[in-house]
Design a protein around this motif. Structure first.
Motif, short mmCIF file in Angstrom:
data_model
loop_
_atom_site.label_atom_id
_atom_site.label_comp_id
_atom_site.label_asym_id
_atom_site.label_seq_id
_atom_site.Cartn_x
_atom_site.Cartn_y
_atom_site.Cartn_z
N GLN A 1 0.71 -1.15 -0.12
CA GLN A 1 0.12 0.14 -0.13
C GLN A 1 0.75 1.31 0.11
O GLN A 1 0.52 2.25 -0.70
CB GLN A 1 -1.12 0.00 1.37
N VAL A 2 1.90 1.21 0.69
CA VAL A 2 2.86 2.35 0.72
C VAL A 2 3.55 2.57 -0.53
O VAL A 2 3.72 3.73 -1.12
CB VAL A 2 3.86 2.38 2.03
N ARG A 3 3.74 1.44 -1.18
CA ARG A 3 4.54 1.67 -2.57
C ARG A 3 3.48 2.00 -3.55
O ARG A 3 3.85 3.20 -4.27
CB ARG A 3 4.89 0.29 -2.96
N GLU A 4 2.16 1.61 -3.50
CA GLU A 4 1.14 2.09 -4.41
C GLU A 4 0.90 3.87 -4.28
O GLU A 4 0.79 4.60 -5.00
CB GLU A 4 -0.11 1.36 -4.16
N ALA A 5 0.88 4.22 -2.87
CA ALA A 5 0.62 5.43 -2.50
C ALA A 5 1.72 6.24 -3.02
O ALA A 5 1.28 7.57 -3.58
CB ALA A 5 0.25 5.67 -1.01
N SER A 6 2.97 5.85 -2.99
CA SER A 6 4.22 6.51 -3.37
C SER A 6 4.02 7.02 -4.95
O SER A 6 4.44 7.83 -5.46
CB SER A 6 5.48 5.91 -3.17
N ASP A 7 3.73 5.71 -5.54
CA ASP A 7 3.64 5.72 -6.93
C ASP A 7 2.50 6.91 -7.35
O ASP A 7 2.66 7.66 -8.33
CB ASP A 7 3.25 4.28 -7.75
N VAL A 8 1.43 6.67 -6.86
CA VAL A 8 0.28 7.57 -7.09
C VAL A 8 0.85 9.26 -6.82
O VAL A 8 0.70 10.15 -7.46
CB VAL A 8 -1.07 7.25 -6.27
N GLU A 9 1.36 9.09 -5.63
CA GLU A 9 1.91 10.62 -5.40
C GLU A 9 2.96 11.43 -6.07
O GLU A 9 2.96 12.45 -6.72
CB GLU A 9 2.65 10.59 -3.85
N ARG A 10 3.90 10.35 -6.72
CA ARG A 10 4.79 10.62 -7.96
C ARG A 10 4.25 11.14 -9.00
O ARG A 10 4.18 12.26 -9.83
CB ARG A 10 5.81 9.57 -8.22
N CYS A 11 2.97 10.10 -9.70
CA CYS A 11 2.25 10.70 -10.68
C CYS A 11 1.71 12.03 -10.66
O CYS A 11 1.51 12.68 -11.65
CB CYS A 11 1.22 9.52 -10.93
N ALA A 12 1.08 12.24 -9.27
CA ALA A 12 0.17 13.36 -9.23
C ALA A 12 1.15 14.85 -9.36
O ALA A 12 0.88 15.47 -10.08
CB ALA A 12 -0.38 13.34 -7.96
#
Length: 168
Positions: A124-135
């Motif tokens: 979940q942390v990896r996925e949230a970090s990926d979303v944050e980077r994309c944003a």
């Protein structure tokens, strides 16, 4: 020489029971030592089961207190992780910040026992970090698109001045 007196039946039975308990204690002590020293962390479930079995056998082992402490810490972390995950999935009004999740994950990974929620939280942390980077990337791109070009602004201002100065 006098022969040693033979123990009575009751004393003999007690001696055998005591010897069996000592042998179980040694076996459990060796097992706890192995499990606590292994590079592969013991699962929380297995550690809790060991504590229960040793306590049920009424054995007092030196390493049991430490293992009991590990189990308590891991269970407390597990409860916290489950609460955070419930907030994430049930549309809570205030979801945890990514930094909060990362800190919680760091604590979970440092536990001496393997807790099943840790890999899930890591994902979940990896996925949230990926979303944050994309944003962040999208926001930067949007800023670039919406930025007026300095030369175009100067030309537009000059045209506006020329139009205002020319009588019609």
């Amino acid at each position: 020489e006098q022969a040693e007196p033979q123990p009575t039946g009751r004393v003999s039975a007690l001696a055998e029971a005591l010897a069996a308990k000592v042998a179980r204690g040694r076996e459990w002590s060796a097992k706890l030592e192995r499990e606590m020293a292994e590079e592969d962390r013991t699962s929380l479930r297995d550690a809790a089961a060991m504590v229960s079995e040793v306590e049920a056998a009424k054995l007092k082992l030196p390493k049991l207190g430490k293992l009991r402490e590990w189990v308590a810490r891991a269970k407390a972390w597990q409860d916290s992780a489950r609460k955070v995950q419930a907030k994430q999935t049930r549309g809570a009004s205030q979801k945890p910040a990514l930094s909060e999740l990362e800190a919680m994950l760091a604590v979970g990974l440092e536990l001496p026992l393997d807790v099943p929620e840790a890999p899930l939280l890591a994902r979940q942390v990896r996925e949230a970090s990926d979303v944050e980077r994309c944003a962040e990337t999208l926001l930067e791109a949007a800023e670039e698109v919406t930025k007026p070009e300095p030369a175009a602004d100067a030309d537009a201002a000059a045209d506006d001045d020329d139009a205002a100065a020319t009588p019609t």
